[in-house]
Design a protein around this motif. Sequence first.
Motif, mmCIF file in Angstrom:
data_model
loop_
_atom_site.group_PDB
_atom_site.id
_atom_site.type_symbol
_atom_site.label_atom_id
_atom_site.label_comp_id
_atom_site.label_asym_id
_atom_site.label_seq_id
_atom_site.Cartn_x
_atom_site.Cartn_y
_atom_site.Cartn_z
ATOM 1 N N THR A 28 5.529 2.689 -7.010
ATOM 2 C CA THR A 28 6.495 1.694 -6.530
ATOM 3 C C THR A 28 7.383 2.274 -5.439
ATOM 4 N N ARG A 29 7.870 3.503 -5.632
ATOM 5 C CA ARG A 29 8.729 4.130 -4.627
ATOM 6 C C ARG A 29 7.979 4.298 -3.299
ATOM 7 N N LEU A 30 6.717 4.713 -3.350
ATOM 8 C CA LEU A 30 5.933 4.913 -2.136
ATOM 9 C C LEU A 30 5.637 3.594 -1.431
ATOM 10 N N MET A 31 5.296 2.568 -2.208
ATOM 11 C CA MET A 31 4.977 1.274 -1.621
ATOM 12 C C MET A 31 6.181 0.618 -0.965
ATOM 13 N N ASN A 32 7.362 0.862 -1.520
ATOM 14 C CA ASN A 32 8.546 0.147 -1.058
ATOM 15 C C ASN A 32 9.187 0.778 0.164
ATOM 16 N N GLN A 33 8.837 2.007 0.508
ATOM 17 C CA GLN A 33 9.476 2.631 1.662
ATOM 18 C C GLN A 33 8.757 2.247 2.955
ATOM 19 N N PRO A 222 -3.583 -3.647 -0.930
ATOM 20 C CA PRO A 222 -2.787 -4.344 0.086
ATOM 21 C C PRO A 222 -1.969 -5.505 -0.486
ATOM 22 N N LEU A 223 -2.552 -6.227 -1.419
ATOM 23 C CA LEU A 223 -1.846 -7.356 -2.032
ATOM 24 C C LEU A 223 -0.699 -6.862 -2.909
ATOM 25 N N ASP A 224 -0.872 -5.689 -3.524
ATOM 26 C CA ASP A 224 0.195 -5.121 -4.344
ATOM 27 C C ASP A 224 1.336 -4.615 -3.479
ATOM 28 N N VAL A 225 1.015 -4.064 -2.307
ATOM 29 C CA VAL A 225 2.049 -3.617 -1.372
ATOM 30 C C VAL A 225 2.895 -4.806 -0.921
ATOM 31 N N ILE A 241 4.210 -14.281 1.954
ATOM 32 C CA ILE A 241 3.133 -13.304 2.056
ATOM 33 C C ILE A 241 2.774 -13.057 3.522
ATOM 34 N N GLY A 242 2.663 -14.153 4.300
ATOM 35 C CA GLY A 242 2.303 -14.033 5.704
ATOM 36 C C GLY A 242 3.328 -13.253 6.505
ATOM 37 N N GLN A 243 4.615 -13.486 6.245
ATOM 38 C CA GLN A 243 5.672 -12.792 6.970
ATOM 39 C C GLN A 243 5.649 -11.292 6.690
ATOM 40 N N VAL A 244 5.466 -10.932 5.424
ATOM 41 C CA VAL A 244 5.418 -9.511 5.067
ATOM 42 C C VAL A 244 4.187 -8.857 5.676
ATOM 43 N N TYR A 245 3.061 -9.545 5.613
ATOM 44 C CA TYR A 245 1.817 -9.003 6.175
ATOM 45 C C TYR A 245 1.968 -8.743 7.680
ATOM 46 N N ARG A 246 2.492 -9.724 8.400
ATOM 47 C CA ARG A 246 2.660 -9.568 9.854
ATOM 48 C C ARG A 246 3.652 -8.457 10.185
ATOM 49 N N HIS A 247 4.717 -8.366 9.395
ATOM 50 C CA HIS A 247 5.723 -7.330 9.611
ATOM 51 C C HIS A 247 5.111 -5.938 9.441
ATOM 52 N N ILE A 248 4.315 -5.765 8.404
ATOM 53 C CA ILE A 248 3.672 -4.470 8.157
ATOM 54 C C ILE A 248 2.693 -4.130 9.276
ATOM 55 N N MET A 249 1.869 -5.092 9.657
ATOM 56 C CA MET A 249 0.858 -4.841 10.685
ATOM 57 C C MET A 249 1.497 -4.519 12.040
ATOM 58 N N ALA A 256 -0.529 1.125 6.384
ATOM 59 C CA ALA A 256 0.608 0.923 5.483
ATOM 60 C C ALA A 256 0.267 -0.008 4.321
ATOM 61 N N LEU A 257 -0.758 -0.829 4.509
ATOM 62 C CA LEU A 257 -1.183 -1.723 3.427
ATOM 63 C C LEU A 257 -1.785 -0.952 2.260
ATOM 64 N N PHE A 258 -2.099 0.314 2.488
ATOM 65 C CA PHE A 258 -2.659 1.149 1.422
ATOM 66 C C PHE A 258 -1.682 2.235 0.971
ATOM 67 N N LYS A 259 -0.387 2.040 1.299
ATOM 68 C CA LYS A 259 0.625 2.953 0.784
ATOM 69 C C LYS A 259 0.621 2.883 -0.744
ATOM 70 N N GLY A 260 0.667 4.025 -1.366
ATOM 71 C CA GLY A 260 0.674 4.045 -2.821
ATOM 72 C C GLY A 260 -0.682 3.797 -3.438
ATOM 73 N N CYS A 261 -1.730 3.792 -2.611
ATOM 74 C CA CYS A 261 -3.073 3.499 -3.129
ATOM 75 C C CYS A 261 -3.520 4.550 -4.145
ATOM 76 N N LEU A 262 -3.289 5.836 -3.805
ATOM 77 C CA LEU A 262 -3.713 6.909 -4.712
ATOM 78 C C LEU A 262 -3.041 6.808 -6.078
ATOM 79 N N PRO A 263 -1.688 6.736 -6.127
ATOM 80 C CA PRO A 263 -1.084 6.597 -7.459
ATOM 81 C C PRO A 263 -1.463 5.296 -8.149
ATOM 82 N N ARG A 264 -1.710 4.225 -7.373
ATOM 83 C CA ARG A 264 -2.128 2.963 -7.993
ATOM 84 C C ARG A 264 -3.478 3.137 -8.679
ATOM 85 N N VAL A 265 -4.414 3.782 -7.982
ATOM 86 C CA VAL A 265 -5.730 4.026 -8.575
ATOM 87 C C VAL A 265 -5.603 4.975 -9.760
#
Length: 291
Positions: A28-33, A222-225, A241-249, A256-265
């Motif tokens: 959560t900490r990694l995804m939120n930064q 990506p959906l969890d981020v 969802i669209g606003q957050v997606y566009r902001h990240i991209m 960035a859509l895969f931030k926290g992917c390792l700890p999530r897995v």
Amino acid sequence: MFVENLACGGIAGIVAVSCVFPLDMVKTRLMNQSSNATRTVAYNGVVDCFKKIIQTEGVSGLYRGLPANLVGITPEKAIKLAGNDFFRSLFSKLYFKTKPAAPTDVVKQLPVSLELLAGGCAGAVQVVATNPMEIVKIRMQTSKGVSTIHVLKELGLKGLYKGSAATLSRDIPFSMVYFCLYSRLKHHLSENKQDPSSKISLKAIIPSAIVAGSTAAFFTTPLDVIKTRLQAHGETQLKTIGQVYRHIMQNEGAAALFKGCLPRVLIMSPLFGITLTVYELLQNFLGINKV
């Protein structure tokens, strides 16, 4: 049988979440930064995040929000697991009702399409419990010195369902992939594929649950981020969802859509390994028939 499955699912969820909660805190900490934030990025990877949480908040910081999570995880896992079994049983009755009778020693296996549908339905109905649980957990994990009561008062009933669309968009595909893959792998690894009444061994349950959980977790990261960004404090101008997606991209890039992917897995592998092991063992102990 549905009530018994609810109880089994609730107990299984409590055991599993208690074991993997520190990894969930790191995720959560990694995804939120946000890497383009005005402040310096707080954490440089999984290990660094673990170290800094312990250094600044103590070991107990890894478990912030656990009590609230346990309160929510009981109905969440109960609905998810029992719901999947319920829909599998329902679709099985409807599907095989139109098919010729098979010999008693032949296992009746649902087609992939119906297994995906059963998992998707389970993922959809669980959100009634998942969303309040996760938004409280995320607020607790990303805010220091905040109590559960304070978060609940701040959010209110309506606020507990903030980001529900994002939660649905994550949980439905996750459950579709997870339960279908788990069922197929478990059947493939079963020592006695032809006996529908035989109990499945741990040698089939554990690896099937781990592989299915890891696969579903990776593809839905990506959906969890996006869900995490919507439900956490900050970036309040981003409400969809669209606003957050566009902001990240635009500001952080696709990576960035895969931030926290390792700890999530790493979370989902043992989480669902433990959950399904406890769930299936309890079902076997109680003599509950599975589809």
